[in-house]
Design an enzyme around this catalytic site. Structure first.
Site, PDB file in Angstrom:
ATOM      1  N   ARG B 294       0.821  -1.215   0.000  1.00 44.90           N
ATOM      2  CA  ARG B 294       0.000   0.000   0.000  1.00 44.90           C
ATOM      3  C   ARG B 294       0.855   1.265   0.000  1.00 44.90           C
ATOM      4  O   ARG B 294       0.522   2.254  -0.663  1.00 44.90           O
ATOM      5  CB  ARG B 294      -0.953  -0.012   1.195  1.00 44.90           C
ATOM      6  CG  ARG B 294      -2.101  -0.951   0.955  1.00 44.90           C
ATOM      7  CD  ARG B 294      -3.025  -1.179   2.122  1.00 44.90           C
ATOM      8  NE  ARG B 294      -4.075  -2.102   1.693  1.00 44.90           N
ATOM      9  CZ  ARG B 294      -5.100  -2.491   2.433  1.00 44.90           C
ATOM     10  NH1 ARG B 294      -5.235  -2.055   3.672  1.00 44.90           N
ATOM     11  NH2 ARG B 294      -6.008  -3.305   1.943  1.00 44.90           N
ATOM     12  N   TYR B 434      -6.032  -1.065  -6.937  1.00 47.25           N
ATOM     13  CA  TYR B 434      -5.400  -2.290  -6.393  1.00 47.25           C
ATOM     14  C   TYR B 434      -4.807  -2.099  -4.996  1.00 47.25           C
ATOM     15  O   TYR B 434      -4.683  -1.001  -4.517  1.00 47.25           O
ATOM     16  CB  TYR B 434      -4.467  -2.964  -7.378  1.00 47.25           C
ATOM     17  CG  TYR B 434      -3.228  -2.277  -7.925  1.00 47.25           C
ATOM     18  CD1 TYR B 434      -2.650  -1.171  -7.341  1.00 47.25           C
ATOM     19  CD2 TYR B 434      -2.622  -2.824  -9.062  1.00 47.25           C
ATOM     20  CE1 TYR B 434      -1.502  -0.616  -7.882  1.00 47.25           C
ATOM     21  CE2 TYR B 434      -1.468  -2.277  -9.597  1.00 47.25           C
ATOM     22  CZ  TYR B 434      -0.915  -1.163  -8.999  1.00 47.25           C
ATOM     23  OH  TYR B 434       0.213  -0.628  -9.532  1.00 47.25           O
ATOM     24  N   GLU B 435      -4.518  -3.202  -4.373  1.00 48.97           N
ATOM     25  CA  GLU B 435      -4.106  -3.228  -2.951  1.00 48.97           C
ATOM     26  C   GLU B 435      -5.169  -2.617  -2.048  1.00 48.97           C
ATOM     27  O   GLU B 435      -4.853  -1.977  -1.055  1.00 48.97           O
ATOM     28  CB  GLU B 435      -2.767  -2.508  -2.743  1.00 48.97           C
ATOM     29  CG  GLU B 435      -1.626  -2.984  -3.591  1.00 48.97           C
ATOM     30  CD  GLU B 435      -1.354  -4.484  -3.483  1.00 48.97           C
ATOM     31  OE1 GLU B 435      -1.742  -5.088  -2.472  1.00 48.97           O
ATOM     32  OE2 GLU B 435      -0.783  -5.042  -4.424  1.00 48.97           O
ATOM     33  N   GLY B 436      -6.419  -2.843  -2.379  1.00 50.69           N
ATOM     34  CA  GLY B 436      -7.517  -2.282  -1.598  1.00 50.69           C
ATOM     35  C   GLY B 436      -7.979  -0.991  -2.230  1.00 50.69           C
ATOM     36  O   GLY B 436      -7.264   0.018  -2.176  1.00 50.69           O
ATOM     37  N   GLN B 441      -9.642   1.769   1.763  1.00 49.52           N
ATOM     38  CA  GLN B 441      -8.627   2.480   2.561  1.00 49.52           C
ATOM     39  C   GLN B 441      -9.314   3.417   3.555  1.00 49.52           C
ATOM     40  O   GLN B 441      -8.922   3.500   4.718  1.00 49.52           O
ATOM     41  CB  GLN B 441      -7.691   3.292   1.656  1.00 49.52           C
ATOM     42  CG  GLN B 441      -6.958   2.483   0.593  1.00 49.52           C
ATOM     43  CD  GLN B 441      -6.057   1.410   1.155  1.00 49.52           C
ATOM     44  OE1 GLN B 441      -5.464   1.576   2.222  1.00 49.52           O
ATOM     45  NE2 GLN B 441      -5.979   0.284   0.462  1.00 49.52           N
TER      46      GLN B 441
END
Lengths: 591, 591
Positions: B294, B434-436, B441
């Site tokens: 992240r 991506y990555e959440g 977030q």
């Protein structure tokens, strides 16, 4: 594959409950009763959904191709184009004299939104033709009108706008394309034009290019620019197609989006052209097209936002992911739909409140155009002239933002091309650029429109807001809408006042805030639209509407706009009031 | 073709003048003097500009292809990958024990920005490997570490993260991939994973997949998820590559951007896997990768904004269009450069103030990670854990916005692919997902991080801002920076207070404002960074720096951020304080 359902019900609500179009004293408007517009909107919606929507992804994936000087459009485009022509859609708001249906511009706009939402790249072929025909209508001689318009109104021949050259876009005074006078009164056009949307294709018999060029020996810069009609195929006095003119496609641009539209480099090599309008007054004639085109582009911003929203909403209702923190909403399923999550709601409500507010703004703007043109109302003309950059700039900026938000609802599925959400964003992106980049719209608004006719039109706008607020201040249920609009309008007035006072000292104090002003203005307009829609819905509920849910939803969406979007005006004002210094402090070399 | 020059001077200023890294009491930091970091940054910048930048457009245009089960990367990628390996860049901040150079994470981050700016799609192969290696480092047995890490640290073998399945992304509890225990202690992995970045390719001998799967009979949902090492080629105990494992590429996704990276559908058909970390504790192990990832994604947001800005700035200085309203700046030329226009300035200053502020924020965050890991500082760990969603969400949202603004400077030239500005936007877009996804977030920030350890970390953040403001309130020249930061921080505190009070009544009152809170927090962080940079520049100017222009430019840019960006906090607060009602009022069916 994305789907699209034309928002006919919402358009009907705006046209009748909010704008009361059939009650307006504008020639032709008395015919526009609910049943009449419903029939048109339903039919347009059907074509948009069934004919144009399925071709949207096809156009994106195939794009256009240039082979041996011939441009081919994507599979299915020609058949759909023929279907649009057969339905008479291209000429819906064109004069009957030239084969049009003579309906008001507001009707053309309402159905134009549906078509653009379904397939923006496709609709540009028709949209550019409309713009070119409008310029000929406004500036052509009788002979020119009779020669070119009937075929353009039917879209047997399509039109283009040729302004940009490799080294100049906004600053057309730098133009190099030449027009040399010939003995027969025609001109030989030589030069290169770029970014020509719908520049050439295989769907029409002929392409009528409107080309800006300089007649040698004329005034320097922008004052020496004239406008010419330059057909792809020459046309004789009886309207028969003749030899190929000296115009060819250099290449088709590879673009971020609108792949279905052939964006061409056009080479003019001594092509025969005919002066349109007065010599050296080409910019004036071109602006006839550009103002209409700017409204049409603003409408594209709304259209892409609407179709992206519809798909994001469907996905949010279908996709199961996580649980509502306040308790499961789909206890028998493995998870709840995305729409239970507050941040997904926030996202969807931003999209919904934008699209519906923008639709009202757009249709209001279109009625002003009708009022200006059909009823020769100079005040309406001034007001819409003022708001044109706001419609173009604000609706396309926000429209693009909304496609990005819609894409976000899909997570990773939004980023792959398979679901079609990327295309909405990529297509919407161009609207912030063409027909005058949005920074130029802001400059037009603050540098020109605001002070036009002594500031009369912006004062009229303020009065209009003030009058509405005063009238509705005491209306049951309206306080929660009137208050925020009043505050937002005060911010706009304060910004205009700042420009007047500080811009006198240094014009950069106004120009450095121009972009914020355009957005501030846009929010006030959408706030006003939402307050008017709230009023219409309160009235409908009070009079026992058969569809209370629709109106309750309107009120809830209006509340969202007031509490979540209008607060933005304060930030725009703060930025504006910080003046030019923070923006201009650096020397260019020190960046 | 776009160009890129690594901002080494700015990175040096932040590392030394602002963060004073060599003075920090963190193991390994004493070595990081100016000359040492300058040498590394210069070398990295050279490779970024000369090796990676030219391949960026190649990767976009060619993409990756799958032929007979083999994935091929774009022309030139393998040679560049080998060059990166030869230079030891992949293991720059990895332990020496496994072949790394053991430099602090902050150094890896500083050079990572340059590489990502030059070629995001390319760098993801290395970035994912770094994340996977970190997870093995943190959770692997000694035997696993010795078996896998040396080859991963060198990038002879690359790594991936396998989380998403067709029906679940954020909600991994719905996962269907199974891991069946075998007699030899290994597992047979069966299932399909999608959106696997760097899933397969031709640049490494082996690919080490980290795969989340459920061991049958384990707890339901997310609590029954375990993490497995699943290599593409099996590896014997001596480290020799053996037979092909039961894992294959189903297809490569067609995406909006990052075409140079192979985003794969991965099919696991009884593939041999090895449990990494504890059984059923796979999410914990995966989060080691995800937090690092992240931060890396936040850095990508900054990186794309920086490279897009550099090119927009060059274009604005070169392109002649229109005249400065206050008088010609290029009187001998046909027009002035774009940069004279106030709205172009506004646009450029937004980009510049974002990129430099974000760089400081990113590098500060990276030093906190070093402080947490190298100095076992739990407070630093708590603070960076709190700020991770802000770095990821705010920097990628704004980073994308800035690529759009940079594209806008080019007008129509920004929309055609030829100039490369579209690619920056299309590539940057993924980082918001991506990555959440950024909504997740925001949820992580407000729903989890804010209240973590009794709210201790957010209180520490407020104290940190307060202490800085108190210390600098009386410093000559600092009042204009301290004031706005103080106000912005007050807005953030008011928002947190609102969440505490109203969130107790209904959690949706907090969650409906989560996205605004993430942005509000981001602005306060960038405001703080700008105030700290202003302080460093005032000090440098007071002590007779040899480069006064650099520091005067910093001060001017800081002023811009204070007056033009920080006012946004008030709007975010107003939105937050309107609570859940406007957001949640509609029934899903009534949208």
């Amino acid at each position: 594959m994305p789907s699209y359902t034309a928002p006919t019900k919402d358009a009907q609500f705006i046209l009748h409950d909010v704008l009361n179009i059939s009650g307006k004293e504008i020639p032709g408007f008395a015919d526009l009763d609910r049943d009449f517009t419903a029939a048109i909107l339903e039919e347009a919606g059907k074509i948009a959904a069934e004919v144009l929507t399925p071709l949207n992804a096809v156009g994106d994936q195939e794009g256009c191709r240039l082979e041996n000087g011939v441009v081919y459009t994507p599979t299915g485009f020609k058949a759909a184009f023929d279907q649009m022509k057969a339905g008479g859609w291209p000429g819906i708001d064109m004069p009957e004299e030239y084969g049009g249906q003579n309906m008001p511009y507001v009707i053309g706009t309402a159905v134009g939104e549906f078509f653009s939402a379904a397939n923006q790249a496709f609709m540009m072929y028709q949209g550019l033709t409309h713009g070119a025909a409008s310029a000929i209508l406004a500036h052509g001689t009788e002979a020119q009108k009779h020669k070119w318009l009937p075929k353009m109104v039917s879209c047997d021949w399509t039109g283009t706008m040729n302004l940009t050259e490799p080294h100049c876009g906004t600053d057309l005074g730098l133009m190099r394309t030449k027009a040399e006078p010939q003995d027969d009164g025609s001109y030989k056009i030589t030069g290169q034009k770029i970014f020509i949307s719908a520049g050439d294709h295989d769907m029409a018999e002929n392409v009528v290019h409107l080309v800006l060029a300089k007649i040698p020996g004329g005034p320097e810069g922008i004052k020496g620019v004239s406008l010419f009609i330059v057909p792809k195929l020459l046309v004789d006095d009886d309207g028969n197609l003749g030899a190929r003119n000296g115009v060819s496609v250099g290449k088709i641009e590879h673009k971020m989006g609108i792949h279905g539209n052939a964006t061409c480099v056009m080479n003019y090599d001594g092509a025969t052209g005919y002066l349109l309008g007065d010599m050296h007054k080409g910019m004036r004639a071109m602006f006839t097209m550009m103002n209409e085109a700017r409204l049409g582009v603003g409408m594209q911003g709304l259209a892409q936002a609407e179709v992206a929203f519809q798909n994001a909403l469907d996905y949010a209702k279908d996709r199961l992911q996580g649980r509502d923190v306040t308790g499961p909403k789909n206890p028998d399923g493995p998870a709840d739909p995305l729409i239970v999550h507050p941040d997904i709601r926030r996202n969807l409500m931003e999209q919904k409140s934008f699209a519906e507010g923008a639709r009202a703004f757009m249709l209001w703007g279109a009625t002003l155009i009708d009022q200006a043109h059909r009823a020769q109302d100079a005040d309406a003309d001034g007001l819409i002239s003022l708001m044109t950059p706001v419609i173009k700039g604000f609706l396309t900026d926000k429209g693009f933002d909304m496609t990005i938000q819609a894409q976000q609802v899909y997570g990773g599925h939004g980023y792959i091309e398979e679901w079609g959400m990327s295309q909405f964003a990529r297509d919407a992106r161009i609207a912030m650029i063409y027909e005058g980049a949005n920074g130029v719209q802001a400059l037009d608004l603050v540098g020109r429109k605001l002070a036009q006719d002594g500031g009369k039109h912006v004062m009229a706008f303020f009065d209009l807001v003030k009058t509405f607020c005063k009238e509705e201040a005491g209306t049951d249920g309206m306080a929660e809408f009137v208050g925020p609009v009043k505050n937002a309008s005060k911010d706009l007035q304060a910004a205009a006042m700042y420009f007047m006072q500080e811009g006198m000292k240094n014009p950069n104090n106004a120009l450095a805030g121009s972009y914020d002003f355009m957005h501030l203005f846009g929010h006030v307009c959408l706030g006003l639209m939402w307050a008017k829609m709230a009023k219409a819905s309160l009235d409908a509920l009070a009079s026992g509407t058969s569809d209370p849910k629709f109106h309750q939803t309107k009120l809830a969406t209006a509340r969202f706009y007031m509490s979540r979007q209008l607060p933005m005006t304060a930030t725009h004002l703060a930025r504006i009031q910080s003046g030019a210094e923070p923006v201009m402090a650096l020397e260019a070399a020190n960046f």
